[in-house]
Design an enzyme around this catalytic site. Structure first.
Site, PDB file in Angstrom:
ATOM      1  N   ASP A  41      -5.390 -30.102 -12.626  1.00  0.00           N
ATOM      2  CA  ASP A  41      -6.740 -29.650 -12.986  1.00  0.00           C
ATOM      3  C   ASP A  41      -6.787 -29.103 -14.402  1.00  0.00           C
ATOM      4  O   ASP A  41      -7.704 -28.366 -14.766  1.00  0.00           O
ATOM      5  CB  ASP A  41      -7.239 -28.593 -11.994  1.00  0.00           C
ATOM      6  CG  ASP A  41      -6.379 -27.335 -11.992  1.00  0.00           C
ATOM      7  OD1 ASP A  41      -5.255 -27.387 -12.551  1.00  0.00           O
ATOM      8  OD2 ASP A  41      -6.808 -26.320 -11.428  1.00  0.00           O
ATOM      9  N   HIS A 246       3.906 -36.105 -42.456  1.00  0.00           N
ATOM     10  CA  HIS A 246       3.179 -35.612 -41.294  1.00  0.00           C
ATOM     11  C   HIS A 246       4.137 -34.905 -40.326  1.00  0.00           C
ATOM     12  O   HIS A 246       4.093 -35.111 -39.115  1.00  0.00           O
ATOM     13  CB  HIS A 246       2.427 -36.747 -40.598  1.00  0.00           C
ATOM     14  CG  HIS A 246       1.302 -37.293 -41.409  1.00  0.00           C
ATOM     15  ND1 HIS A 246       1.153 -38.616 -41.717  1.00  0.00           N
ATOM     16  CD2 HIS A 246       0.266 -36.660 -42.033  1.00  0.00           C
ATOM     17  CE1 HIS A 246       0.076 -38.793 -42.469  1.00  0.00           C
ATOM     18  NE2 HIS A 246      -0.475 -37.619 -42.681  1.00  0.00           N
ATOM     19  N   ASP A 263       0.888 -27.084 -45.088  1.00  0.00           N
ATOM     20  CA  ASP A 263      -0.392 -27.795 -45.124  1.00  0.00           C
ATOM     21  C   ASP A 263      -1.175 -27.330 -43.910  1.00  0.00           C
ATOM     22  O   ASP A 263      -0.977 -27.817 -42.789  1.00  0.00           O
ATOM     23  CB  ASP A 263      -0.156 -29.307 -45.097  1.00  0.00           C
ATOM     24  CG  ASP A 263      -1.428 -30.115 -45.346  1.00  0.00           C
ATOM     25  OD1 ASP A 263      -2.530 -29.587 -45.104  1.00  0.00           O
ATOM     26  OD2 ASP A 263      -1.319 -31.284 -45.764  1.00  0.00           O
ATOM     27  N   ASP A 274      -8.831 -27.249 -45.844  1.00  0.00           N
ATOM     28  CA  ASP A 274      -7.602 -28.050 -45.929  1.00  0.00           C
ATOM     29  C   ASP A 274      -6.822 -27.579 -47.154  1.00  0.00           C
ATOM     30  O   ASP A 274      -7.173 -27.907 -48.282  1.00  0.00           O
ATOM     31  CB  ASP A 274      -7.970 -29.531 -46.039  1.00  0.00           C
ATOM     32  CG  ASP A 274      -6.777 -30.456 -45.856  1.00  0.00           C
ATOM     33  OD1 ASP A 274      -5.639 -29.958 -45.769  1.00  0.00           O
ATOM     34  OD2 ASP A 274      -6.985 -31.683 -45.807  1.00  0.00           O
ATOM     35  N   HIS A 355       1.151 -41.016 -51.183  1.00  0.00           N
ATOM     36  CA  HIS A 355      -0.121 -40.911 -50.454  1.00  0.00           C
ATOM     37  C   HIS A 355      -1.282 -40.754 -51.431  1.00  0.00           C
ATOM     38  O   HIS A 355      -1.095 -40.595 -52.643  1.00  0.00           O
ATOM     39  CB  HIS A 355      -0.089 -39.744 -49.459  1.00  0.00           C
ATOM     40  CG  HIS A 355       0.191 -38.405 -50.089  1.00  0.00           C
ATOM     41  ND1 HIS A 355      -0.766 -37.686 -50.766  1.00  0.00           N
ATOM     42  CD2 HIS A 355       1.318 -37.664 -50.131  1.00  0.00           C
ATOM     43  CE1 HIS A 355      -0.242 -36.553 -51.195  1.00  0.00           C
ATOM     44  NE2 HIS A 355       1.024 -36.508 -50.830  1.00  0.00           N
ATOM     45  N   HIS A 359      -9.629 -36.867 -50.211  1.00  0.00           N
ATOM     46  CA  HIS A 359     -10.462 -37.414 -49.135  1.00  0.00           C
ATOM     47  C   HIS A 359     -11.666 -36.507 -48.929  1.00  0.00           C
ATOM     48  O   HIS A 359     -11.632 -35.318 -49.273  1.00  0.00           O
ATOM     49  CB  HIS A 359      -9.663 -37.559 -47.829  1.00  0.00           C
ATOM     50  CG  HIS A 359      -9.040 -36.277 -47.329  1.00  0.00           C
ATOM     51  ND1 HIS A 359      -9.768 -35.289 -46.695  1.00  0.00           N
ATOM     52  CD2 HIS A 359      -7.760 -35.828 -47.377  1.00  0.00           C
ATOM     53  CE1 HIS A 359      -8.960 -34.298 -46.360  1.00  0.00           C
ATOM     54  NE2 HIS A 359      -7.738 -34.586 -46.774  1.00  0.00           N
ATOM     55  N   HIS A 366     -10.797 -35.158 -42.348  1.00  0.00           N
ATOM     56  CA  HIS A 366     -11.026 -36.402 -43.092  1.00  0.00           C
ATOM     57  C   HIS A 366     -12.451 -36.827 -42.753  1.00  0.00           C
ATOM     58  O   HIS A 366     -12.687 -37.596 -41.821  1.00  0.00           O
ATOM     59  CB  HIS A 366     -10.011 -37.484 -42.695  1.00  0.00           C
ATOM     60  CG  HIS A 366      -8.598 -37.102 -43.001  1.00  0.00           C
ATOM     61  ND1 HIS A 366      -7.627 -36.963 -42.029  1.00  0.00           N
ATOM     62  CD2 HIS A 366      -7.990 -36.800 -44.178  1.00  0.00           C
ATOM     63  CE1 HIS A 366      -6.480 -36.619 -42.600  1.00  0.00           C
ATOM     64  NE2 HIS A 366      -6.677 -36.509 -43.905  1.00  0.00           N
ATOM     65  N   GLU A 384      -4.921 -33.221 -53.629  1.00  0.00           N
ATOM     66  CA  GLU A 384      -3.623 -32.863 -53.047  1.00  0.00           C
ATOM     67  C   GLU A 384      -2.477 -33.765 -53.518  1.00  0.00           C
ATOM     68  O   GLU A 384      -1.885 -34.492 -52.730  1.00  0.00           O
ATOM     69  CB  GLU A 384      -3.711 -32.890 -51.524  1.00  0.00           C
ATOM     70  CG  GLU A 384      -4.332 -34.162 -50.943  1.00  0.00           C
ATOM     71  CD  GLU A 384      -4.451 -34.116 -49.431  1.00  0.00           C
ATOM     72  OE1 GLU A 384      -3.419 -33.946 -48.756  1.00  0.00           O
ATOM     73  OE2 GLU A 384      -5.582 -34.249 -48.931  1.00  0.00           O
ATOM     74  N   TYR A 388       7.866 -35.677 -53.893  1.00  0.00           N
ATOM     75  CA  TYR A 388       8.804 -35.539 -52.782  1.00  0.00           C
ATOM     76  C   TYR A 388      10.145 -36.124 -53.205  1.00  0.00           C
ATOM     77  O   TYR A 388      10.244 -37.302 -53.543  1.00  0.00           O
ATOM     78  CB  TYR A 388       8.262 -36.246 -51.540  1.00  0.00           C
ATOM     79  CG  TYR A 388       6.844 -35.833 -51.237  1.00  0.00           C
ATOM     80  CD1 TYR A 388       6.565 -34.680 -50.511  1.00  0.00           C
ATOM     81  CD2 TYR A 388       5.764 -36.574 -51.733  1.00  0.00           C
ATOM     82  CE1 TYR A 388       5.264 -34.272 -50.276  1.00  0.00           C
ATOM     83  CE2 TYR A 388       4.459 -36.177 -51.498  1.00  0.00           C
ATOM     84  CZ  TYR A 388       4.210 -35.017 -50.773  1.00  0.00           C
ATOM     85  OH  TYR A 388       2.916 -34.629 -50.545  1.00  0.00           O
ATOM     86  N   ARG A 397       3.704 -30.161 -52.518  1.00  0.00           N
ATOM     87  CA  ARG A 397       2.315 -30.638 -52.493  1.00  0.00           C
ATOM     88  C   ARG A 397       1.419 -29.424 -52.661  1.00  0.00           C
ATOM     89  O   ARG A 397       1.673 -28.373 -52.065  1.00  0.00           O
ATOM     90  CB  ARG A 397       1.993 -31.374 -51.181  1.00  0.00           C
ATOM     91  CG  ARG A 397       0.566 -31.889 -51.119  1.00  0.00           C
ATOM     92  CD  ARG A 397       0.338 -32.898 -49.980  1.00  0.00           C
ATOM     93  NE  ARG A 397       0.424 -32.345 -48.646  1.00  0.00           N
ATOM     94  CZ  ARG A 397       1.421 -32.597 -47.790  1.00  0.00           C
ATOM     95  NH1 ARG A 397       2.434 -33.378 -48.153  1.00  0.00           N
ATOM     96  NH2 ARG A 397       1.435 -32.077 -46.574  1.00  0.00           N
ATOM     97  N   GLU A 399      -2.779 -28.277 -52.745  1.00  0.00           N
ATOM     98  CA  GLU A 399      -4.083 -28.818 -52.324  1.00  0.00           C
ATOM     99  C   GLU A 399      -5.145 -27.738 -52.290  1.00  0.00           C
ATOM    100  O   GLU A 399      -4.945 -26.665 -51.708  1.00  0.00           O
ATOM    101  CB  GLU A 399      -3.941 -29.435 -50.931  1.00  0.00           C
ATOM    102  CG  GLU A 399      -5.214 -29.974 -50.322  1.00  0.00           C
ATOM    103  CD  GLU A 399      -4.994 -30.531 -48.933  1.00  0.00           C
ATOM    104  OE1 GLU A 399      -5.834 -31.313 -48.477  1.00  0.00           O
ATOM    105  OE2 GLU A 399      -3.961 -30.185 -48.304  1.00  0.00           O
TER     106      GLU A 399
END
Length: 430
Positions: A41, A246, A263, A274, A355, A359, A366, A384, A388, A397, A399
């Site tokens: 449940d 990620h 991040d 963000d 990357h 965005h 996003h 951002e 690396y 990074r 941002e």
């Protein structure tokens, strides 16, 4: 909900903007999200479908919004269908919207209970020629679960096959991409909450801390400031983990000498922030860490200046690539020969910065926006860039979130969040 009430004028204005884009004698229908089961449940926490929230402010399950501006019955031109509440539901599940609260929230005076949906809808469908249905057409979307909207569309087309059906998304993509001032205020609130979390972590950080303990510090500060939590799964990667774009396990020890990439962003009233910041576990940057960090910071600051009305997203990324190429050459990470012989589809800088830079952001991290169309004032974008270097266990990074202005440079909603090396070191060692 933890957030304070939102002025219903925002949702009234959003609906009016949507109506302006509708064809004559047409109707649009939006559904809430489901509450998704885990097993037994147990369920996941409810998260509202952003389009119905954007147009109504309704933030609960089993709700339907119908917009029919040419309906012969004036009272049915804007309609909400809500699950009927009662004292029993209030005891077991908490307070739900009644008709009076629905009006205060949305500015919609006509509310039916959900059990009347099919009966009322039959009348409306006999009067409408075109029906706008809501689908998820975000460029990053990969939807395997059948949503409540998807089930409803299947049922509606089966019952009323002779109508003309159109998509809400081409309208919603444009409307949601340009924020109203009140929306920007709520994104700013989310950014301010994120700032509180970051400053808390600067005091907390030391060698031996676990990544998940940092996550806990953020969520503590977010919730105590009326946020429901993270706007997206937080990435807290120390050492080599910062090079995993990620990385969300957040289960490793933060060791002396390493950097930690964070991040993270708080949500507020369903609006996202963000942020990415990188800080030294020991409180002091090494010379190499400073060198790479400042290179990323320069790219971020210069890239932000390109966010002006008329800019095309794809062209912008080409220009940012040039900025990053210059920095990587100065760092000795790539050579001029690498640049001269690069693959145009995967430039030399992509080895260390793989990357995109920006965005749309808003009700979704996003957020909706048509990337092939020029940027406009009121759009909110992240900036951002990152570098690396897995061989050095170093990933940086940085941002911030920016609002495009009518003229001049964009407004940085995270301008108060420390980012300069000197400020970070001072706060960590103060």
């Amino acid at each position: 909900m933890k957030y304070l009430p939102i002025d219903s004028q925002l949702f009234i204005k959003n609906r009016n903007k949507f109506v302006e884009k509708m064809e004559p004698n047409s109707m649009a229908i939006f559904n809430s999200n489901d509450i998704y089961p885990i097993s037994a449940d147990s369920t996941l926490p409810f998260a509202q479908q952003r389009d119905i929230f954007y147009l109504s402010g309704v933030d609960q399950e089993e709700s339907v919004l119908v917009i029919f501006p040419d309906c012969p019955k004036k009272e049915n031109r804007e309609v909400l269908f809500l699950r009927e509440t009662n004292d029993h539901i209030a005891v077991w599940e908490g307070e739900k919207l009644d008709k009076e609260k629905a009006l205060t929230t949305s500015g919609i005076s006509k509310v039916y209970w959900l059990q009347d949906l099919e009966k009322v809808l039959f009348e409306l469908m006999t009067q409408a020629e075109t029906v706008y249905v809501n689908t998820n057409e975000h460029y990053r979307a990969s939807v395997e679960t059948e949503t409540r909207d998807a089930r409803f569309i299947k049922w509606l087309k089966g019952k009323y096959p002779a109508h003309t059906y159109k998509r809400c998304q081409p309208i919603m993509q444009r409307l949601r991409s340009v924020k109203e001032p009140l929306e920007i205020e709520m994104i700013q609130k989310a950014c301010d909450i994120t700032e509180k979390g970051f400053r808390r972590v600067l005091d907390f950080m030391k060698p031996g801390v676990m990544e998940y303990e940092i996550e806990a510090e953020y969520i503590h500060e977010f919730i105590r400031n009326r946020s429901a939590g993270f706007a997206y799964s937080p990435i807290i990667g120390s050492g080599y983990n910062a090079c995993v774009l990620h990385y969300v396990e957040n289960n490793q020890e933060c060791k002396e000498g390493d950097m930690v990439l964070m991040d993270v962003g708080a949500e507020y009233a369903n609006y996202a922030s963000d942020m990415t910041r990188c800080i030294p576990v020991s409180g002091k940057f090494t010379e190499r860490q400073k060198e790479v960090y400042n290179a990323v910071l320069r790219v971020k600051n210069d890239a932000a200046k390109l966010l002006v009305p008329g800019t095309i997203w794809a062209d912008y990324h080409v220009e940012v690539g040039k900025l990053m190429t210059k920095e990587l050459l100065n760092l000795g990470l790539i050579s001029q020969d690498d640049v001269d012989n690069e693959d145009p589809d995967w430039p030399a800088y992509k080895k260390y910065f793989m990357h995109g830079t920006s965005h749309h952001m808003g009700l979704d991290t996003h957020d909706y926006g048509i990337l092939t169309e020029p940027m406009e004032p009121g759009m909110v974008f992240t900036v951002e860039p990152g570098i690396y270097i897995p061989d050095e266990n170093l990933g940086i990074r940085l941002e911030d979130d920016y609002v495009i202005q009518e003229s001049g440079e964009p407004l940085n909603l995270m301008a108060n969040i420390p980012i300069e090396i000197e400020d970070i070191e001072k706060l960590m060692n103060g």
